[in-house]
Design a protein around this motif. Structure first.
Motif, mmCIF file in Angstrom:
data_model
loop_
_atom_site.group_PDB
_atom_site.id
_atom_site.type_symbol
_atom_site.label_atom_id
_atom_site.label_comp_id
_atom_site.label_asym_id
_atom_site.label_seq_id
_atom_site.Cartn_x
_atom_site.Cartn_y
_atom_site.Cartn_z
ATOM 1 N N ILE A 82 -13.785 -21.306 -15.400
ATOM 2 C CA ILE A 82 -13.384 -21.712 -14.087
ATOM 3 C C ILE A 82 -12.070 -22.312 -14.194
ATOM 4 C CG2 ILE A 82 -13.999 -22.766 -12.053
ATOM 5 C CD1 ILE A 82 -16.920 -22.061 -12.687
ATOM 6 N N LEU A 83 -11.993 -23.365 -15.066
ATOM 7 C CA LEU A 83 -11.003 -24.181 -15.391
ATOM 8 C C LEU A 83 -9.641 -23.383 -15.565
ATOM 9 C CD1 LEU A 83 -12.201 -27.304 -16.836
ATOM 10 C CD2 LEU A 83 -11.532 -26.990 -14.435
ATOM 11 N N ILE A 84 -9.989 -22.545 -16.667
ATOM 12 C CA ILE A 84 -8.707 -21.483 -16.951
ATOM 13 C C ILE A 84 -8.160 -20.586 -15.976
ATOM 14 C CG2 ILE A 84 -7.969 -19.707 -18.544
ATOM 15 C CD1 ILE A 84 -9.973 -20.904 -20.468
ATOM 16 N N VAL A 85 -9.108 -20.143 -15.286
ATOM 17 C CA VAL A 85 -8.758 -19.004 -13.947
ATOM 18 C C VAL A 85 -7.782 -19.999 -13.097
ATOM 19 C CG1 VAL A 85 -9.343 -17.616 -12.220
ATOM 20 C CG2 VAL A 85 -10.319 -17.450 -14.678
ATOM 21 N N LEU A 86 -8.462 -21.223 -12.698
ATOM 22 C CA LEU A 86 -7.770 -21.941 -11.709
ATOM 23 C C LEU A 86 -6.295 -22.446 -12.083
ATOM 24 C CD1 LEU A 86 -7.974 -23.749 -9.094
ATOM 25 C CD2 LEU A 86 -9.106 -25.671 -10.617
ATOM 26 N N PHE A 87 -6.112 -22.839 -13.400
ATOM 27 C CA PHE A 87 -4.998 -23.514 -13.743
ATOM 28 C C PHE A 87 -3.868 -22.283 -14.040
ATOM 29 C CE2 PHE A 87 -7.554 -27.541 -14.594
ATOM 30 C CZ PHE A 87 -6.621 -28.317 -14.118
ATOM 31 N N ASN A 88 -4.348 -21.380 -14.360
ATOM 32 C CA ASN A 88 -3.700 -20.175 -14.173
ATOM 33 C C ASN A 88 -2.831 -19.758 -12.985
ATOM 34 O OD1 ASN A 88 -2.979 -18.116 -16.864
ATOM 35 N ND2 ASN A 88 -5.199 -19.126 -16.975
ATOM 36 N N LEU A 89 -3.783 -20.075 -11.651
ATOM 37 C CA LEU A 89 -3.425 -19.914 -10.394
ATOM 38 C C LEU A 89 -2.222 -20.860 -10.201
ATOM 39 C CD1 LEU A 89 -3.285 -18.706 -7.576
ATOM 40 C CD2 LEU A 89 -5.472 -19.866 -7.338
ATOM 41 N N ILE A 90 -2.644 -22.279 -10.637
ATOM 42 C CA ILE A 90 -1.746 -23.371 -10.358
ATOM 43 C C ILE A 90 -0.369 -23.047 -11.024
ATOM 44 C CG2 ILE A 90 -1.355 -25.823 -10.674
ATOM 45 C CD1 ILE A 90 -4.466 -26.087 -10.369
ATOM 46 N N ALA A 91 -0.210 -22.637 -12.414
ATOM 47 C CA ALA A 91 0.912 -22.425 -12.965
ATOM 48 C C ALA A 91 1.703 -21.404 -12.191
ATOM 49 C CB ALA A 91 0.753 -21.801 -14.328
ATOM 50 N N ASP A 92 0.976 -20.220 -11.404
ATOM 51 C CA ASP A 92 1.774 -19.287 -11.100
ATOM 52 C C ASP A 92 2.489 -19.886 -9.670
ATOM 53 O OD1 ASP A 92 1.344 -17.414 -12.840
ATOM 54 O OD2 ASP A 92 -0.249 -16.498 -11.730
ATOM 55 N N ILE A 93 1.750 -20.636 -8.915
ATOM 56 C CA ILE A 93 2.254 -21.371 -7.832
ATOM 57 C C ILE A 93 3.387 -22.356 -8.064
ATOM 58 C CG2 ILE A 93 1.601 -22.865 -5.959
ATOM 59 C CD1 ILE A 93 -1.060 -21.993 -5.968
ATOM 60 N N LEU A 94 3.180 -22.956 -9.059
ATOM 61 C CA LEU A 94 4.427 -23.803 -9.684
ATOM 62 C C LEU A 94 5.637 -23.013 -9.903
ATOM 63 C CD1 LEU A 94 2.703 -26.600 -11.712
ATOM 64 C CD2 LEU A 94 3.542 -26.872 -9.524
ATOM 65 N N ARG A 148 -4.899 -13.757 -2.192
ATOM 66 C CA ARG A 148 -5.354 -12.694 -3.085
ATOM 67 C C ARG A 148 -5.738 -13.098 -4.460
ATOM 68 N NH1 ARG A 148 -0.225 -10.630 -1.181
ATOM 69 N NH2 ARG A 148 0.380 -11.056 -3.349
ATOM 70 N N ARG A 149 -5.278 -14.204 -5.048
ATOM 71 C CA ARG A 149 -5.704 -14.467 -6.381
ATOM 72 C C ARG A 149 -6.844 -15.369 -6.560
ATOM 73 N NH1 ARG A 149 -2.012 -15.357 -10.626
ATOM 74 N NH2 ARG A 149 -4.019 -16.284 -11.766
ATOM 75 N N LEU A 150 -7.281 -15.892 -5.269
ATOM 76 C CA LEU A 150 -8.650 -16.764 -5.245
ATOM 77 C C LEU A 150 -9.797 -15.420 -5.050
ATOM 78 C CD1 LEU A 150 -7.872 -19.557 -2.988
ATOM 79 C CD2 LEU A 150 -8.526 -19.660 -5.606
ATOM 80 N N LEU A 151 -9.443 -14.574 -4.360
ATOM 81 C CA LEU A 151 -10.426 -13.318 -3.972
ATOM 82 C C LEU A 151 -10.722 -12.548 -5.295
ATOM 83 C CD1 LEU A 151 -9.526 -12.210 -0.545
ATOM 84 C CD2 LEU A 151 -11.465 -13.713 -1.216
ATOM 85 N N LEU A 152 -9.593 -12.265 -6.105
ATOM 86 C CA LEU A 152 -9.570 -11.644 -7.334
ATOM 87 C C LEU A 152 -10.446 -12.592 -8.431
ATOM 88 C CD1 LEU A 152 -8.843 -8.954 -8.987
ATOM 89 C CD2 LEU A 152 -6.671 -10.317 -9.520
ATOM 90 N N SER A 153 -10.373 -13.755 -8.262
ATOM 91 C CA SER A 153 -10.912 -14.417 -9.421
ATOM 92 C C SER A 153 -12.394 -14.364 -9.198
ATOM 93 C CB SER A 153 -10.611 -15.832 -9.426
ATOM 94 O OG SER A 153 -11.038 -16.653 -8.127
ATOM 95 N N ILE A 154 -13.130 -14.046 -8.097
ATOM 96 C CA ILE A 154 -14.442 -14.033 -7.904
ATOM 97 C C ILE A 154 -15.091 -13.083 -8.850
ATOM 98 C CG2 ILE A 154 -16.422 -13.601 -6.351
ATOM 99 C CD1 ILE A 154 -14.586 -15.001 -4.196
ATOM 100 N N PRO A 155 -14.684 -11.670 -8.851
ATOM 101 C CA PRO A 155 -15.357 -10.769 -9.604
ATOM 102 C C PRO A 155 -14.901 -10.972 -11.264
ATOM 103 C CG PRO A 155 -13.453 -9.784 -8.273
ATOM 104 C CD PRO A 155 -13.868 -11.049 -7.730
ATOM 105 N N THR A 156 -13.622 -11.632 -11.372
ATOM 106 C CA THR A 156 -13.181 -12.040 -12.625
ATOM 107 C C THR A 156 -14.273 -13.023 -13.470
ATOM 108 O OG1 THR A 156 -10.923 -11.614 -12.210
ATOM 109 C CG2 THR A 156 -11.442 -12.865 -14.036
#
Length: 355
Positions: free
Chosen positions: A332-344, A7-15
């Motif tokens: 892109i990096l900020i969105v990606l590492f936000n997702l990584i932080a949530d997973i951790l 869901r987060r990956l799909l939401l990141s596309i329009p973001t």
């Protein structure tokens, strides 16, 4: 967790599309002319053809769509072609402004222009890939050093709070927060380069480490920029680590663990540390994009030919394609590492679930 990640990956596309649109429109409002550096002897009709070659004659929305196609279609295909050819084995990038791609509508093989820097007239991504190793070496190593120093300091300061070590650590972190890199950098140059002559003041990006003497030179020239950046990282993360440890040391589960007869090292380093790492992981993960973005001030102080210096040079030269590409990569990096932080979060704390 898997559903949350999807869901987060799909939401990141329009973001990311919205972010790219905002960046593009803001840069369109920036003053300056890419033809300003062209000699006055060049005829106006030649300048007009140069504008058309750079895509400046098209409407704004056409320029934006063209940039999206270049960034998301042409550049990835160039990278895939680089990985699948023998150039990958020899470590060089093809310096070509055109790439052979398949047209998504007609299905025919044709040429598509890559994102071209107005300043250097060469592909932007090639320049970024050439500068990235220097940034990763200096900024990345300083981040790792800062984390390795900050976490033990934060743990021990919390466990021995209000001790002499804790007060000294608080003083050092306050200094790290208060003094900016544009002051500590020249100060270290004056002390260790000018006065003592121990360390080089300019970072030699052309140095090839192929012998012990060159390795020693590389190590010496990295000490000052790495320590300037590591001081800020240590000051920030150690304060978060200390605060989180103090909060968890007073919890009921800590007293229960001690009452069960567990050793103090197990209580602190296993139970307390794991729960205390949750807010610290946020700071570490959100700071990771800064590694790829480079340190603009520090890289310019020590003449490190990295991404930060590249961005600053592009801003002064009004190189909009370069600025647009770099800032969007940072997004892109900020969105990606936000997702990584949530997973951790879910890995460190089993109580956190994203169902």
């Amino acid at each position: 967790m898997l559903n949350f990640t999807i869901r987060r990956l799909l939401l990141s596309i329009p973001t990311l599309l919205f972010i790219s649109l905002v960046i593009f429109m803001l840069l369109q409002l920036a003053p300056g002319d890419p033809m300003a550096q062209v000699p006055l002897t060049v005829p106006p009709e030649v300048k007009q053809k140069m504008r058309e070659a750079l895509g400046l004659g098209a409407p704004v929305h056409i320029q934006y769509i063209k940039w999206l196609h270049q960034f998301f279609v042409v550049e990835p295909m160039v990278f895939i072609d680089f990985l699948t050819t023998k150039s990958f084995l020899f470590g060089w990038l093809p310096d070509t402004q055109l790439s052979l791609v398949v047209d998504p509508i007609t299905g025919e093989l044709g040429q598509r222009q890559r994102v071209i820097s107005w300043q250097t007239r060469s592909p932007v991504m090639d320049i970024v890939m050439q500068r990235m190793p220097q940034t990763l070496w200096v900024v990345g190593l300083s981040y790792v050093v800062g984390i390795l120093i900050a976490i033990p300091i934060g743990i021990y300061s919390a466990y021995r709070h209000y001790s002499l070590f804790d007060q000294a650590g608080t003083f050092i972190t306050m200094v790290g927060f208060s003094i900016p890199p544009f002051f500590t950098g020249p100060l270290l140059i004056v002390i260790f380069s000018v006065s003592l002559g121990w360390l080089p003041s300019i970072y030699d990006t052309t140095l090839v480490v192929d012998s012990w003497a060159n390795f020693k030179t590389q190590f010496l020239q990295m000490i000052m920029p790495v320590m300037v950046l590591a001081l800020q990282t240590t000051a920030q993360i150690s304060r978060y680590m200390r605060s989180a440890m103090l909060d968890n040391l007073n919890q009921d589960y800590v007293r229960t663990a001690r009452a069960k007869g567990l050793s103090e090292s197990v209580v602190v380093m296993v139970h307390v540390l794991r729960n205390s790492m949750i807010p610290v992981v946020t700071i570490i993960a959100l700071g990771m994009p800064a590694i790829f973005g480079g340190a603009i001030i520090t890289e310019n102080v020590f003449k490190v030919n990295g991404i930060g210096q590249l961005l600053l040079t592009a801003l002064f030269a009004n190189d909009l394609p370069m600025v647009m590409t770099l800032t969007f990569i940072f997004a892109i990096l900020i969105v990606l590492f936000n997702l990584i932080a949530d997973i951790l979060y879910g890995v460190l704390d089993p109580r956190i679930r994203y169902d």
